[in-house]
Structure formats: structure tokens, C-alpha cells
Design a protein around this motif. Sequence first.
Motif: not given
Lengths: 313, 367
Positions: A210, A215, A223-224, A227-228
Motif C-alpha cells: 500500500a 498511500y 485500509k489494509v 480489515p486484516q
Amino acid sequence: MSAHSITEPSATTKWISGGLVVAYAVVTLIPLLWIVATGFKTPADAISYPPKVVFDPTIEGYVNLFTTRTRVTPEQLESLPPPEGIAEEIVRSYGMVIAGPSRFGERFMNSVVIGFGSTFLSVFLGTLAAYAFSRFKIPLSDDLLFFILSTRMMPPIAVAIPIFLMYRQLGLSDTHLGMILLYTAVNISLAVWLLKGFIDEIPREYEEAALIDGYTRFQAFYKVVLPQAATGIASTAIFCLIFAWNEYAFAVLLTSGTAQTAPPFIPTIIGVGGQDWPAVAAGATLFLLPVLIFTVLLRKHLLRGITFGAVRK
Amino acid sequence: MAEIVIRNLRKEFGDFTAVEGSSFTIGDGEFFMLLGPSGCGKTTTLRMIAGLELPTSGEILIDGEDVTRKPASQRDIAFVFQMFALYPHMNVRRNIAYPLVSQGMPKAQVKAKVAEVARILGIEEILEHPVSGLSGGDRQRVALGRAIVRSPKAFMMDEPIGALDAEFRERMAEELRALHDRMGATTVYVTHDQLEAMQMGDKIVVMNHGVVEQFGTPQEIYDHPATMFVADFIGSPSMNFIRFEGGFRPGDTSVRLAGAEVAVPALREEADGRRLVLGVRPEHVHLTDAADAVLRGRVEAVEYLGTTQIVTLSTVNGPLRARVASSEVVRPGEVAGLAFDARTLSLFDAGTGRAFVTAANEGVHDG
Ligand SMILES: Nc1ncnc2c1ncn2[C@@H]1O[C@H](COP(=O)(O)OP(=O)(O)OP(=O)(O)O)[C@@H](O)[C@H]1O
Ligand SMILES: [Mg+2]
């Protein structure tokens, strides 16, 4: 025989293991069922001996839980207009009328605000701290992590008196904020440790990809990584909520009115001629629901998360 | 499109030095290989170029601009990770579109771009698939798609086909090289596979223990290794090392080895009574009974490889391997004379491992 008969257990095995599970479930669920059942008994049935397993269900307990009632003379009762609804009817059968709502709703809301509030705060701060510990070189990070864990080595109640005095000085006694901060302080060490484990499991390459993709570090985190980490966050949140929701000792000590939570309130429900057990049981039943619902909602995450990242691929 | 210049790049992790003062230049549009054994600092070097790791010292210039301290997001470089690092919570389309979304590109344009990339890579049918179920090759293509979609200045690839199974690797390697030739973007490619590096690269840097051993075209590196490490690492079977003691002076065109005069490329340096190593590639060893044989060896084993065969011989200077045509009849146990191609020989200092400068390799070594 089919190809998977080697791994598939036989019918007998299935029945035996199924029976064992059911038996275990029944044994562990009996106290719970007892509480739920008591909530639907009359006060007399609730304390009858031998205990009644079969009884006429009534919602009297729930009516008493949510209302305050006053006794009136039979003449006054006569002069009243006919009862509106079943609650009114039950109360009048005892020669009383509904005087107003009880404090249960208020206390329950206090539990919700404090329980979920402190859970949110613990998980929020815990995630940020865990991410920092997991990804950055922090001086003395091992010692800091140990220090964070060490706050959990002593039972929190051991420091009850200092906290009580401190809260009184700071004006935090019997406030929502005070209880949220307190439960957050207790939960945060658990949150940091659990979440660090989960975040350690997430390959750095995802964030680095990312970063490369344009980013910022924070966007990559948001954003990464988040969610993980959803699985870990969900299970951590459940652990935090269970503690904050059920906590009794501090609640008794530090709250009495405005910020009183349900656990210290429920046992104090008094009916005619002593403890109103069906009302207490009704309160306990309702009190069980939010954690149950929360856990069921997050169940999918929890089942995966509880193995602490072992099953991620 | 970019030229990348690396100057004295160094990276320490605590007491450990992962990369020691590397310097090399990656030309615009080159397919550039970073080659070396595991743990030699390839990934670390690549990560520093991409901006994922801050160098301890040294400089990185992209198109003349010093980017040493710039964050990755501002370098306009794409990175293909060894395990691909596809975003697991997004489908193929969103993975590929993600770098464009960060630039705030309008939706319609993103869609068109993704479609174009998918067409180039032949992954149009899997665009809506989640990435978790994809085969290794498709993951690889999605990772490439994510890299090429925003047409970056340069690509960094960290063993991009290392995770694929053998039969697929070759095909993917070809696809990659074809893709590069078509786009012409500067590509830095990390591998520990010398064959892959030789086949695909325009230029190769060979690293060992954080040190750049040599930097050059595949041919230069193969024919004129700068160090014994490179000579040994590149080529299969690797170069024969014949150890002997002796000396020479500038202008000499032969060295004395086991009583025989061995012709070598004209020497440009001098050495006296030192432990030396003569390096000769197996394909430059000839089995001969003529008088030009400089060594004799006994055939120990013969390994048939189709058009050629590898003959292992034992000599007074140790074992030696020769690659000869399959048509030659060689039997284990027989004794053969050995001759070398003079032009192709290398001479090394056994102590430092460095190659001596000769007429053949002067101007080649700058690693
Ligand atoms: N973050 C780090 N902290 C400490 N040491 C590191 C770190 N990253 C890499 N190293 C060390 O630096 C050395 C070089 O690592 P690097 O990953 O660059 O090797 P590599 O050439 O890519 O190897 P491989 O072929 O195994 O991927 C290794 O010994 C590694 O252990
Ligand atoms: Mg590596």
C-alpha cells in the motif's frame, strides 16, 4: 465403502459423541435455564420446596422488574377504571397499582454505555499500541510490553481503595466517564497483547504494498491492516466486553446512583415481603442478552480469531 | 522510464551489516538483475531503492534526483513482492485498481485502465474473483497488474517467480521478459538463480555477504568473473579452479603449472611466489592426446546431458570437469590429456579471490 469413510467417523461414534456433547451442554446450561425459568414464575413458585420444574408461566417478574408499585386500599382499587393491559391486571391482583417505571432501564443503559464505551476505547487504543509495538522499533519495547502485562498480574480489586480515594478527589466517582476509564485501564493490557499477536501475523508486505501504491502509513494501516485484523479486533472486543459487562466489585464500590451498572442493581430489587426472586431472575436474563447477541454477531470472526491466527493462510 | 544510480549504499541492522557500500548504475529501460545467494542483501538493497527501508548511508538517485530520504509513496516505483502480497480482502479488480484509487483517478478511467492491464496479462476472466482462490501463476499476474497499472518509473521485483513451481517458472520468466520488452520500463529483478539471471538480464550485479562482487552484462560476468566467488556462483557446472604456486610479470602470456607451460591471456599485473588459482570453464577443457596437453587426468565419471556430456577427471591438481560433445567417446578409467582455451582462462589470487587483470578482462572489472 466410499473414499472418505477413512476419515468419516462411524454412525455409533457420532451418536456417542453427540450424546456426550448434549449431556455436557445440559449440565452446564441448567443454572442458566433455572434463571430464565425463575423469571417466569410467581414469587411463591420461585421459592417453593421442592422446587417446581413444571409451573404456570407468568410475566409478573418482568412487570415487577420494570415498575414500581404502591399498595392501595381495596376501596381505592374498586374505584379505579378497569386495568389497561396485562401488566396492570397482574399488579392489581396483588392489591397494588403501578406507580411508575423502575430504575432498571436506566441501570441497564448505564451498563450498555460503560460496557461498550470501555470496550471501544480499549480496542481502539489497544489496536494503535499493538500496531506500533508490532511494526516499529520502539526503545525498550520488550520492557514496555512486560510492564503493560504486569498491570494485570495483581487482581484489580487489590487497588480498590486507592482508586476509590483517587476517584473521589477527581470527582470521577459514580460517573460514566470514571467507570469507562477504569474498565479501559483494566482491559487495555489484554487488548494490547492479544492484538499484537494478531497484527504480528499480518505480513508487513500488505502495508508495504500500500505504501508503494501511493498511500500514507496511516492509510495503509486503516485500509489494509484493519480489515486484516478484524478477526483479532472482534475477539478482543468480546473479551473486553465480557469483563466490563460483568464487573461487580468496582461497580459496587464506585457507583451508587447516576452511573450504577446493572450488576450491583439487580440483586437489590426488593418486592413485597423481601427479595423479589422472579424480578431478579428476569433482570439477570435480560442482562445476559447483550453479550450473547454481541458474541453471536461476531461469532464468525471469533471462531477464527480464537485460534490466535493459527488458521490464517 | 528512469535511470537509477546507487552510490555507496550501506545498510546496518544493529551490529549486522546487510549491505556494504554498494555502487552501481541501472540504465534507463534495463532489465537489471540483483543476483546472489540467500542472505546476501538483495532484498535489503531492493527495499532501499523502493523506499521501504532507510539506508544507513549512501545515495539513491532516480533520474538524477536524490530520493534517498523520500518515502516510498513519492518515488513512483512499483514493487512485486516475493509472496505477491495481494490485498486479501479485495478481489482481483480492486487489487489492480488500488494504486490508481490512491491517485484519485476518476472511476471510469480506472475501469478502462484495469481492463487494459487485464487484457495485456490475459486475466480478464478472473477480474471479479477473490484473490484467495487464485493459482500461483494468476496471483503473479495480478501482482504484475497492480505494478504496471499506473505506469511507474521503475519496477522492483523480489524473486517474483520464486514461489511458482518449476514448470511454470520458465513460462512466467518468458512472460515477464516479454512484458518488459514491450513496456521498456526500468526493472530491477532479484533472484538467487544464476540461470534465471543469465537468461533474463541485460545487466547483472552479483552480491555476496552484502558486498557487490561484480557488475556487468551476463556475458562479461560469465566470461570474465571478477572474483572466485562469481566464477563459482555463475555457470553450471561451475568453473574449475586449479590451485598452484608460482608467479608472473606484466606481459607474460603463460604460467608454469605442474611442470607445464599453460598459455593465458597476456598479464597486466605481477605476482611473485604466491598461491594462485587458474580458472577454466568446463566447456573450455578439451580432451586430447596431442602434444598440447598441459595436464593428464583419469576419467572418474561421465554424465550424459544430451548434446554434451560432463566428464569428471582426477588430476594431480585436484578434480576437474570438462564439458565435451556427446559424440566423443569417453570411458571411465581411461587417462586423457587435457588442453585449455588460452583466451578464456582466468587467474585469481587464492588469498583474496580477486581476478588478476589480463588482456582479456581489462576494462571489464569495475565492481
Ligand atoms: N529487518 C531486519 N533486521 C535485522 N536483520 C535483517 C533485517 N532484514 C534483513 N536482515 C538480515 O540482512 C541479511 C540480508 O537480508 P536480505 O533479505 O536482504 O537477503 P536476501 O539476499 O534477500 O536473501 P534471500 O535470498 O534469502 O531473500 C540477512 O542476513 C538478514 O537476516
Ligand atoms: Mg530476499
